[in-house]
Design an enzyme around this catalytic site. Sequence first.
Site, short mmCIF file in Angstrom:
data_model
loop_
_atom_site.label_atom_id
_atom_site.label_comp_id
_atom_site.label_asym_id
_atom_site.label_seq_id
_atom_site.Cartn_x
_atom_site.Cartn_y
_atom_site.Cartn_z
CE1 TYR A 96 -1.82 -2.13 5.53
CE2 TYR A 96 -1.45 -1.99 3.17
CZ TYR A 96 -1.46 -2.73 4.34
OH TYR A 96 -1.10 -4.04 4.33
NE ARG A 149 5.25 -11.47 2.72
CZ ARG A 149 4.98 -10.26 2.23
NH1 ARG A 149 5.96 -9.48 1.83
NH2 ARG A 149 3.74 -9.82 2.17
CE LYS A 167 -3.35 -5.23 3.17
NZ LYS A 167 -3.40 -5.25 1.71
CD GLU A 238 -2.72 -8.42 4.16
OE1 GLU A 238 -1.91 -7.97 3.32
OE2 GLU A 238 -3.90 -8.69 3.88
CG ASP A 239 2.07 -8.53 5.32
OD1 ASP A 239 1.75 -8.74 4.14
OD2 ASP A 239 2.40 -7.41 5.73
CG ASP A 261 -4.63 -8.37 0.18
OD1 ASP A 261 -5.34 -8.36 -0.84
OD2 ASP A 261 -3.97 -7.39 0.56
CG ASP A 262 0.48 -10.75 1.72
OD1 ASP A 262 0.66 -9.53 1.68
OD2 ASP A 262 0.22 -11.36 2.78
CG ASN A 411 4.09 -1.57 -0.95
OD1 ASN A 411 4.28 -0.48 -1.45
ND2 ASN A 411 3.05 -2.32 -1.25
#
Length: 538
Positions: A96, A149, A167, A238-239, A261-262, A411
């Site tokens: 990851y 993203r 993940k 996610e993202d 999660d973000d 990140n």
Amino acid sequence: MPPAFHAAARALLSDPLTNKGTAFTEAERDRLGLHGLLPPHVGTLESQIARRRRVLDGMADDFHRYAFLRELQDSNEILFHALVQADLPRMLPLVYTPTVGAGCERFSEIWRKPRGLFLSYPNRERIADILADPALDRVRVIVVSDGERILGLGDQGAGGMGIPIGKLALYTACAGIHPAEVLPILLDVGTDNAALRDDPLYVGWRNPRIRGDDYDVFVETFVAAVAERWPGVLLQWEDFAGYNAHNLLAHYRNRLLSFNDDIQGTAATAVGTLLSAIRRTGASLTAQRIVLFGAGAAGSGVAELLVQALRAEGLDDESARARIWAVDRDGLILSDMPKLTLPQVRLARNRAEVAGWARDADGGIGLLETVDAVRPTVLIGASGQAGAFTEAVVRAMTAGCARPVIFPLSNPVSRAEAHPADVLAWTDGRALVGTGSPFGVAGVTQVNNVYIFPGVGLGSLAVGATRVTDGMFMSAARALGDMGGAGETLLPPIEALRDVAVRIALVVARAAIADGVANVETVSEEQIAALMWAAAYD
């Protein structure tokens, strides 16, 4: 032997969940017809791990190690997870962050075998049929992205599949979710990254991104099909880009067991680490002056959980929000700025409040001007803007704070707001520093969502939760803050992540019971730990 027997043997070796490679015993080789398909050596899981470690040691860089581990996962999943679980500190950065960023950028280059599902817009009428595959009957956790993203790298289109895959590897490594029970999904609605669309190797749908009503209907079709196929499944968003991230969370969080999660995972990790940090400073949370740089999905999520934590300490909503100054691409967020998102509106300051503040060269109030005026005790970066925490910014903060808390969280490493070694140098070693990616700097804490989301998922599933509440995330953040770390580090070591997941899962499960969204009345740590799978051959 009949051809069907040979075909079954080859199928066994081709399935990453049943392939044991050289670890098949002589008796198994006799019974399953594997002689001749394997070399004569009979190995063990431990010897196979040693062999793969030697290969990794001989590789030139982490991207090639990432690609090697992805191929191992697709050929022998038990061995892959055993290798990861045997050395979490070394393996997590490879499967990851930060290496997954390059994995997403070069996903089309290294794609070899199917893993998870690509649900493309042209196949929108087939989604229910695709999900009906009997091989997916055991699925309990889904991580889904549309690739828009990815970390701080922007639109990676179909390459965003690297995020759900990574993940879910962490769900297995840290929370013990069986690899047959996880499913990565990429919603391929096109990409606005023209370089990808023009790349002849690109594996995704070569079309500009679908937006508006067409996008919303597509996602609704997907969610409805998931809810029908797997009642009680945990769906992790996610993202997704800012607007979609907030919109999808608000629209679906009460319809099925899901979280972003973000927004929520990042918030709980950051707030938990901050609680650990301020305990070191000896000050209270309500005494903090917090500057947040970056008010997109992640940053606004951190702000909202901070407000919740401040309110729990006795402040009203207005007073809690007054402790936070949010700076975005156009400077300090002010209430009369155009095109603010709803989360940004909640963080905006009145222009009259800053009438006497210094301005930057463009006439705005940038990060340095905000730090000069506020003299913050806490500086959190969630902007994706590399180097934004300049020496001038950090020294200005340090001038007004004995033990500054500085978290450049973006990140991958290339997008971090500052290098932690620089932050420590500019503060004469006084700063408590947390970063999103590992930097290998002594005394610096990796503020990685892996401390939170595996436990949230495990705890939710353990009690059959129907939704994930704000209280469950607040409980997770407080539990993480209570764990602390050794020396100057603020969190437990990476090698303790399975224990961390159990502790987070327990408080999350109990919060779900308290919030009335669980299907049981009690839960124990032993019950949760008993649910966790460890990589081993049957």
